[in-house]
Write an enzyme that holds these catalytic residues in place. Structure first.
Site, PDB file in Angstrom:
ATOM      1  CE  LYS A  53      13.210   2.043  25.071  1.00  0.00           C
ATOM      2  NZ  LYS A  53      12.890   3.015  26.145  1.00  0.00           N
ATOM      3  CD  GLN A  97      14.383   3.577  29.494  1.00  0.00           C
ATOM      4  OE1 GLN A  97      14.406   3.867  28.294  1.00  0.00           O
ATOM      5  NE2 GLN A  97      13.434   2.815  30.002  1.00  0.00           N
ATOM      6  CG  ASP A 120      10.739   8.618  25.178  1.00  0.00           C
ATOM      7  OD1 ASP A 120      10.235   7.542  24.831  1.00  0.00           O
ATOM      8  OD2 ASP A 120      11.714   8.719  25.942  1.00  0.00           O
TER       9      ASP A 120
END
Ligand code: GUN
Length: 297
Positions: A53, A97, A120
């Site tokens: 990412k 994460q 997200d």
């Protein structure tokens, strides 16, 4: 029938080219989108994903900051870091994460992220915005990527029966909401099936578009699909393969060989949904930066 392959790798490449141009144009106006990624612990898969990412963000001209915390990090330390990132004007997107180490309450952490920086789309405010059809919502990256793949390969979900197999907060539920949305790429009739669904095959055989997101290999087999269906395989499962040097290979949730004989279009694994998730994270970061810079919300 031999299905057309929907290449996420190719579509993600096109999207990333478009984003490169958009980021370059923003930089000329003095706006550099910024993404912070937070990795807590030493899970090898998470480390790999976060690394990918960051690399992708940097390659797109996005300012990227990766923060790695130890497996024993305390909840307060993590919440303090999120407050700092929320207040940092150079950071427009924050990604923590998942999964987090055991001692950390995931819901508390997600709730602490500024919803406008939540690239997200996991904050309850963004879940609510998605459920109520807010067109400016930051939607979760994987399901958003699936919609892009469908639309860009000429499969309009409008009026079709979409069956989503899987009900996770990261994929299944937001996937169903995006397909249901009264907007381009939505307007489908949606069924969500899951581990307690009785006679899964009877449900999946009614799908015009079938999204598999369960995390188990061979969940969808040839006998479970209708001829002409479009199949999107979100699964990434490691299966033992002694013929490979690393001892395993990655497969999806769908029996690709069998199902591609019946479907009209199908995504491969790898090279399908995976690359789209990263492209959509970059797209969400750029969108968040533009909105924060314009003072919207
Ligand atoms: N873990 C697995 N998928 C994801 C994702 O899309 N975002 C985050 N933050 N963690 C994940």
């Amino acid at each position: 029938m031999s299905a057309k392959i929907i290449s996420g790798k190719e579509i993600a490449g096109t999207i990333r080219d478009e984003l490169n141009e958009q980021v370059a144009a923003l930089a000329k106006e003095g706006l550099v989108p910024g993404l912070a990624t937070v990795l807590a612990g030493d899970d090898p898969a998470s480390r790999l994903y976060v690394g990918m990412k960051n690399k992708a963000a940097a390659a797109a001209g996005i300012h990227s900051r990766q923060i790695t915390l130890s497996d024993s990090v305390g909840e307060t330390e993590l919440l303090d870091l999120i407050s700092e990132l929320n207040a940092d004007p150079a950071i427009h997107g924050i990604l923590v994460q998942l999964p987090l180490p055991r001692q950390i309450d995931e819901s508390k952490v997600l709730l602490a992220i500024d919803p406008d920086k939540d690239v997200d789309g996991f904050h309850p405010v963004n879940v609510g915005r998605l459920a109520t059809g807010d067109p400016n919502v930051l939607a979760p990256c994987t399901p958003r990527g699936v919609i892009e793949m469908l639309v860009r390969s000429g499969v309009d979900p409008s009026g079709k029966h979409a069956v989503v197999v899987g009900r996770s907060n990261i994929v299944g539920k937001p996937m169903a909401l995006l397909l249901l949305r009264k907007a381009a790429g939505g307007n489908a009739t949606v069924t969500v099936a899951h581990s307690r669904t009785r006679d899964l095959g009877a449900v999946t055989r009614t799908a015009d578009i079938l999204i598999a997101a369960v995390g188990w290999p061979n969940t969808v087999t040839r006998d479970m699909v209708k001829p002409g269906v479009t199949v999107i395989d979100v699964g990434t499962n490691r299966v033992d393969d002694p013929s490979r040097e690393r001892g395993y290979r990655v497969v999806g949730d769908v029996d690709f060989e069998g199902v591609s004989e019946v479907a009209s279009a199908i995504t491969p694994v790898p090279g399908g949904v995976g690359p789209m998730t990263i492209a959509m994270l970059l797209a969400n970061t750029v969108e968040a930066a533009i909105r924060q810079n314009s003072g919207a919300r």
